[in-house]
Every structure is written in structure tokens, then in C-alpha cells.
Design an enzyme around this catalytic site. Structure first.
Site, PDB file in Angstrom:
ATOM      1  N   ASP A   1       0.836  -1.191   0.000  1.00  0.00           N
ATOM      2  CA  ASP A   1       0.000   0.000   0.000  1.00  0.00           C
ATOM      3  C   ASP A   1       0.875   1.246   0.000  1.00  0.00           C
ATOM      4  OD1 ASP A   1      -2.381   1.848   0.867  1.00  0.00           O
ATOM      5  OD2 ASP A   1      -3.259  -0.140   0.658  1.00  0.00           O
TER       6      ASP A   1
ATOM      7  N   HIS B   1      -3.678   6.049   3.533  1.00  0.00           N
ATOM      8  CA  HIS B   1      -4.408   4.877   3.060  1.00  0.00           C
ATOM      9  C   HIS B   1      -3.816   3.602   3.645  1.00  0.00           C
ATOM     10  CE1 HIS B   1      -5.901   1.829   0.129  1.00  0.00           C
ATOM     11  NE2 HIS B   1      -6.935   2.639   0.014  1.00  0.00           N
TER      12      HIS B   1
ATOM     13  N   SER C   1     -11.166  -1.332  -0.513  1.00  0.00           N
ATOM     14  CA  SER C   1      -9.862  -1.227   0.156  1.00  0.00           C
ATOM     15  C   SER C   1      -9.965  -1.564   1.630  1.00  0.00           C
ATOM     16  CB  SER C   1      -9.307   0.193   0.025  1.00  0.00           C
ATOM     17  OG  SER C   1      -8.717   0.399  -1.220  1.00  0.00           O
TER      18      SER C   1
END
Length: 760
Positions: free
Chosen positions: A149, A225, A540
Site C-alpha cells: 500500500d 491509506h 480497500s
């Protein structure tokens, strides 16, 4: 998603191309341009990684003409899970090297994007329970989850190692120092690995990566994220967190004591976030480092590449990871709710759809006639009373909206996006915007200008009120919290839907997990989230939630293969929410969810720990699948490093031992085989229950499966026929084996096609 971007470099001077005496001498001009290409060679020929890299350099040296150029032009050497390299090459050089007999495929570097508190209690994984999967798995303490990520914020309390034992001895990975990331300070017994990959973002002169100064040249993230994803999978218990007061509670991951290894492959750049060359290198390293589970919340644009196309790096890397016993979970993508939008569709990957929770933060809107509606967009704005006005979103803005709350409608047809409409209202200093459009369950906390989302029915109610009075008013109250059975569970509108556009005989997505308004760790640098926690929505979020569950299962069943773990979560999943209410599919219109929305259903961790029977598959099964998919034997041989001779006729794609049956082109009767392995009581008898799809006949032989100490695996045959006289839509059903305690359910998805590829 950003379009594909190639990174160019100038100055390749008159190189000689000689590769194993098979290449001709070719002169190149000084102005020839290079870009990064990935050269895939299949399985390794050496167990020593240094020898593998040396062979890559020799191949590149024979192409470029000097050892110096080979070292300078090499970007990555993939040497652990598989063999290959990334290098700066001209298009002509890439074409020449692709002709080498040891090269499986050459593809340009491209880019992917990220797919973006109560979740695990909702799934039945409660810390307060004295027994159950969370307890039996010791919260996943010895399991290592690799996350690909945008990096990690190591100071987050979610990555505290308080109470954790020693790092598993099998761990071979490392933490890499970098900008504001000190491996001795920031890695611990929770965050045991942290690497970052950026070489393929640079031009060949090692300058101009396109990464802004605001980024950290290290595994530390600024993108907000990766920390969210990692803490959703395996974050520690952190009490009293929220998103600006919404969703107050204890944040935790699915496997709170599992170890985390972060592989930063995504960066804040203008041209693309996550480069394929770097992703492949990260997956290669993760295999060598010793992770047990890989969770990836990234995806590409539609159309979707074939499973064994090197441009589909996730499928490629996952094939090798699964062959080493590593389970790979991936987000199903956020291009829903249209059909054929699910991503990451290889059968060896667990593809995860996103559902909502039993929690909702609606915002009461009280009209001047005392009618109250609930807006779907939560916010923490104080109560506001203002005049209400309707504005046609296709018309030019006027100053009459200043200081008022504006109602607007947006549709795909009128070309007006919600962002455009909002910007117009900000220009004239409106007090707020209420936008009627398609339903959305995303939790977007508005700041300053009130920005609320309602559906068309609610919008029409407000519009009719505006037309009924000379001075319409509205009172916007702070969000309220609703939890429990009153809040229906839905497959999120954005969640990618089946059928599988590449291999229609393979059901995708596989499973669903919570992915709407998930409160988890972020960076404190994210605006207005100084406490370091925020709510995010997307597949996600669903993928790491499912990865946390798989980590717990791996802890209690360390000898189970990736296919067995996948089978366990699919065959025990639920088509109802934890309160027994049906799960809906949110989209252009709401309907009951079906396998193309959520695969087997909503993941049920406790039942998955004790599934009774599992559908197993190994690399040989996937090789047969590749044969059935009409890949040429040479490519399959190079990928597997096994001499593959596909049978003639080729095997049926229907016979891959999946925990599902999907038939997209049923005309004549079809017979297929499935094999189940008993992982429950040694002496077990399973009876058959079939719920056939509408207009479809299902015949199963045998109808009883008897297991004992000498019989652990049994096969059964399924014959499928249709009563439809014309092409049909997909109809759905199920096939269940039950011993009275375990219900082993696989979904059936069948479409009659009297005229193939013809839709009426």
C-alpha cells in the site's frame, strides 16, 4: 484512475544487441528513448537469490553490450518467488529480448491506484467472548500479514506492540531506514517489516521521480491509506477513537495480535500512484520475507487483463505466492454497481466485496412543514436553520443562493457532477448543498459548507415542499447514531460486481466483508484528523477486514492451503446479516444480493473456523485451469518450470475445484466434478440439499458422502440441464452438503445461452 504513464530517459548510445548469440547487431540512435519494462522469466532456476540476480544481469548485459549498462539500467531483480527483472529499455530492445526462449513475457511499467470500529464485533469476533475463534487463534499472534500500500504511520497506537511476544523466528524480512523513518525506533514486535519501492518512478539518470517534496522517501506514508488498511487487518486495540465524534469506540484489526509487514508501493505523484514494477518487487520480497497472508487494496482500470498476462502483476505475483502457501486477498474494486466491474479475478486470489455495517450516521433534515428526512451523508456541523432554494444544476449560478441551503439534482445524463455543483455553490457563498442523486453509504464528513446526499425520492419530497410555500426553510441537525438490527446490511453501491469479465466460469467476487465507514488509523497530517483516526469506505477496507479473518484461521489451521482457507470462508458465508435479515445490493435500484454482488456471502469467522468440508486446489489444478483457458503450452511451461502437455481435448474450466459453480453458456446438459476434503469429525455422513436456479435442473451423484478414518476425500458429479427455450439472464441457487451440524454451501450461477454471445 490515472492513465498509464511511461517514464522516459534519453541518451542510449549505439548499443550492440547480442543475447545468447540469437540477436543481431543493431545500431541505435543517440536520441532513442527508454522506459521501464518488466521482463518475466517464470519460476526460478536457482535457489540462491544472488545467482538469480546474476543471471538477470548477464541477460541484460548481452542485450546492452556492457556490464556497466546492465547495472545502471536494471531497476529490480525479482529473485525469490519467481524470476524476472525490470529495466530501462527502448521499445526495440524490449521486442528483441521478448524473443529470447527463456522470456515468458515483456510488458511496459504501468500504474495502479488504491481502492478506497465496529466491523469485527458486527462479524461476531468480540474480545469479551471467553471462547471462539479470536480466543482460539490467540488473536493471530504468530501470523504475519504483508500489506502492499502507501506506507504506514508507525507512531499510531494501532501499531503498538504492547503485550506481544517475540517476533516469529521464521521472519526473514527487514525494516529499511529512510526519511523520518528509523528502523530501530519505528519498527517493533507489531510492525516487524517496512520496505519502500520507488526505483521505477525515476528516470534512468536517477532524477525527476515525479514524487513531490511533501512525500516521505521512506516507508512512512503521507497518503493516509496504508495505515488505515494495515490497522483494519491487524491493528492493536485502541479505545475511544472516532472520526470527528462519529463512530466512537475501540478501533482494532481483525487479527489484533498479528504482525504487520508494510511494503510501500504507492506514492503521491501526478502520473500514477503505484507502479507495476515496484509492486512485483514487493510481492517477490514478501514471499521471501516469510509472510503468511498478503492483503492488497489496489486495482487497475477496466478492461481487466487476463490472469496470466504480465500486465496483471497482481495475478502473476499471487500465483507464485499461492504456490508457496501464502494466501492472497485483494479488493474487488470500486467500479460498481454495474455488471462485469469486479477486479482481481484470478481463481487463486480471494476477491473481496464491500458491505455496510449495522451502523449509520444519518443527519436529520426538518422542513418548515415539520416533515423530517434523514440525509445519508453524516457530518458534525452544528444545527443550522436557513432558507431553502432549488437550483437547476444545468443552469448558471446566481447570487440568490447566497446564505441559503441549495437543493439540486444530479444524474449521469445531465453531465453535472456533484463536485461541479458543489463548487458552484461555494462560489456564490451558499450556506449548504443538499444533492439528490444515487444512493451512497460513504461516510464523508463535510467541513464549512454543509454538503449532504439524499436520494431522488427524498429530493422530490423537498422540492414539492419548496413549491408549496413562499418562504421554504429547513433545519439541519447534527448527525445521530443508529446501530443494531434497525440498520440493514447492504452490498455497497461502489463495490465491483460480477460476472467475471475474463473467466466467466470463475465466480467473482468470492466473499464480502465490511467496507463502509470503517474507522481506522490514518496520518495525523490528514486535515482535521489530528487524533489519527478516520472513517473510510471502499473495497480497500473490506479486503484487509477479510485478511484479518484469514489470519485468525491460519493461526488455528496452520497446515491449511490457501484454497482450503478460501473454501472455508466461502462455504460458511451468510446471505443474511448477523440478525437474520436479508442482505441487499445497493445500486441503481435496490435488490436482494446475489453471488455476483457478494460471492458466497458475508464472511462468518466463527463458522469458517469449523467448516466441516473444504474444496482444495493446488498449483497443478491451476495449471490445468490455464490449459482449459487456452493458454499455450510453452507459456504455461515457462511459468511453472514444469513440462506441461495439455490434454486433448483441453480440460473444462468447469472442473477447477472451486467452492462455487458458474455456467455462463448452458445449452446442452453439462456434467462437472467437485472434490471435498473432510476437516471435521473423522466419521461423518453428509446429505445433499439443492436449491436449483430458476428453470435449471440439478442432478448430483452420489447424494450421500460417507467419511471415516480411511476416507478423507470424496468426489461427486453434478449434471446441469436447462428448461429454458431462449437465452436467459443469470439465475442463482445453491448446493449444500450437511451433516446436521455443518452446512457446506456453494453458490450456483447459471445462464442459459441457446445462441452464444447473443443477448435478447
Amino acid at each position: 484512475m490515472s492513465s498509464q504513464v511511461s517514464w522516459w530517459v534519453f541518451g542510449v548510445m549505439s548499443v550492440v544487441l547480442i543475447l545468447n548469440l540469437e540477436f543481431s547487431v543493431v545500431e541505435g540512435g543517440a536520441s532513442e528513448e527508454t522506459k521501464i519494462h518488466i521482463v518475466y522469466l517464470g519460476e526460478r532456476e536457482h535457489n540462491d537469490p544472488e545467482l538469480v540476480t546474476a543471471s538477470h544481469l548477464r541477460m541484460l548485459e548481452s542485450l546492452l553490450g556492457s556490464q556497466k549498462d546492465a547495472n545502471e539500467f536494471m531497476v529490480h531483480s525479482y529473485r525469490h518467488g519467481f524470476s524476472g527483472f525490470a529495466a530501462h529499455l527502448t521499445d526495440f530492445q524490449a521486442k528483441k529480448i521478448s524473443e529470447h526462449p527463456d522470456v515468458v513475457q515483456v510488458t511496459p511499467n504501468s500504474f495502479y491506484e488504491p481502492q478506497t470500529t465496529r466491523a469485527f464485533e458486527y462479524l461476531g469476533l468480540s474480545q469479551s467472548s471467553p471462547k471462539g475463534l479470536l480466543h482460539d487463534a490467540n488473536m493471530g499472534e504468530d501470523v504475519i500479514i504483508g500489506i502492499l500500500d502507501s506506507g504506514v504511520w508507525p507512531e499510531s497506537p494501532s501499531f503498538s506492540d504492547k503485550g506481544l511476544g517475540p517476533i516469529p523466528k521464521r521472519w526473514k524480512g527487514t525494516c529499511v531506514d529512510g526519511e523520518k523513518f528509523d528502523s530501530k525506533k519505528h519498527c517493533n514486535k507489531k510492525l516487524i517489516g517496512a520496505r519502500y519501492y520507488m526505483d521505477s518512478l525515476f528516470k534512468n539518470n536517477r532524477t525527476d521521480s515525479g514524487i513531490p517534496d511533501t512525500e516521505y522517501m521512506s516507508a512512512r506514508e503521507v497518503f493516509a491509506h496504508g495505515s488505515h488498511v494495515a490497522s483494519t487487518a491487524a491493528g492493536a486495540f485502541v479505545p475511544d477513537v472516532s472520526d470527528n465524534g462519529l463512530g466512537v469506540g475501540t478501533a482494532r484489526g481483525g487479527a489484533p495480535k498479528a504482525r504487520i509487514a508494510m511494503y510501500k508501493v504507492c506514492w503521491q505523484t501526478q502520473d500514477g500512484s503505484c507502479a507495476t514494477a515496484d509492486i512485483l518487487k514487493a510481492m517477490d520480497d514478501a514471499i521471501a520475507d516469510g509472510v503468511d497472508v498478503i492483503s492488497i487494496s489496489l486495482g487497475s482500470a477496466i478492461p481487466i487483463s487476463r490472469e496470466i498476462d504480465i500486465s496483471n502483476v497482481f495475478s502473476y505475483g499471487a500465483f507464485h505466492a499461492v504456490s508457496k502457501g501464502i494466501t492472497v486477498l485483494m479488493a474487488g474494486g470500486n467500479f460498481g454497481p454495474d455488471a462485469y466491474t469486479v477486479q482481481n479475478i484470478a481463481p487463486w486470489i480471494i476477491t473481496v466485496a464491500a458491505t455496510s455495517l449495522d451502523r449509520w450516521f444519518p443527519k436529520p433534515l426538518t422542513l418548515g412543514n415539520n416533515v423530517t428526512l434523514l440525509a445519508r451523508t453524516p457530518s458534525v456541523d452544528p444545527e443550522l436553520q436557513a432558507e431553502l432554494i432549488y437550483v437547476d444544476s444545468s443552469k448558471e449560478m446566481t447570487s440568490e443562493a447566497a446564505g441559503k441551503i441549495v437543493l439540486g439534482f444530479t444524474t449521469a445524463e445531465n453531465g453535472e457532477s456533484a463536485t461541479d455543483f458543489l463548487n458552484k455553490q461555494m462560489e456564490v457563498q451558499a450556506a449548504g448543498v443538499i444533492l439528490a442523486g444515487r444512493r451512497s453509504d460513504k461516510m464523508i464528513v463535510s467541513e464549512g459548507l454543509i454538503n449532504l446526499n439524499i436520494d431522488y425520492q427524498q429530493g422530490t419530497t423537498i422540492l414539492n415542499y419548496i413549491k408549496s410555500t413562499n418562504k421554504p426553510t429547513i433545519t439541519v441537525s447534527p448527525s445521530i447514531a443508529l446501530t443494531g438490527p434497525l440498520v440493514a446490511t447492504k452490498v455497497a453501491e461502489f463495490s465491483g460486481r460480477g460476472p467475471n469479465s475474463v473467466s466467466p466460469y470463475v465466480l467473482k467476487p468470492d466473499i464480502a466483508a465490511p467496507g463502509v465507514s470503517i474507522v481506522a488509523a490514518c496520518t495525523p497530517e490528514k486535515m482535521s484528523y489530528e487524533n489519527g483516526y478516520t472513517a473510510m469506505s471502499g473495497t480497500s477496507m473490506a479486503a484487509p477486514a477479510a485478511a484479518g479473518v484469514v489470519a485468525l484461521l491460519k493461526a488455528v489451521h496452520p497446515d491449511w492451503s490457501p484454497a482450503m482457507l478460501k473454501s472455508a470462508i466461502i462455504t460458511t458465508a451468510s446471505s443474511t446479516d448477523p440478525y437474520g435479515e436479508p442482505i441487499y445490493s445497493e445500486g441503481l435500484s435496490r435488490k436482494l444480493a446475489d453471488p455476483f454482488d457478494f460471492g458466497g456471502g458475508l464472511v462468518n469467522p466463527e463458522k469458517a473456523a469449523n467448516p466441516g468440508l473444504v474444496y482444495d486446489a493446488d498449483v497443478q489444478d491451476y495449471i490445468r485451469f490455464l490449459c482449459a483457458s487456452s493458454y499455450d503450452e510453452m507459456s504455461i511451461t515457462k511459468i511453472s518450470k514444469q513440462t506441461v502437455k495439455c490434454p486433448s481435448p483441453r480440460p473444462s474450466m468447469l472442473d477447477l475445484n472451486l467452492p462455487s459453480i458458474t455456467i455462463p453458456f448452458l445449452k446442452e446438459d453439462v456434467t462437472l466434478t467437485r472434490t471435498v476434503t473432510n476437516v471435521g469429525p473423522v466419521n461423518s455422513v453428509y446429505k445433499l440439499i439443492v436449491q436449483p436456479p430458476m428453470g435449471v435442473k440439478i442432478s448430483v451423484t452420489p447424494e450421500t458422502l460417507v467419511f471415516n478414518s480411511g476416507v478423507k476425500k470424496l468426489s461427486y458429479q453434478v449434471t446441469v440441464s436447462t428448461t429454458h427455450k431462449a437465452n436467459s439472464i443469470y439465475f442463482f441457487g445453491s448446493l449444500t452438503w450437511t451433516d446436521g451440524t455443518h452446512n457446506v454451501v456453494i453458490p450456483l450461477s447459471i445462464r442459459t445461452q441457446m445462441v452464444k454471445y447473443f443477448d435478447q
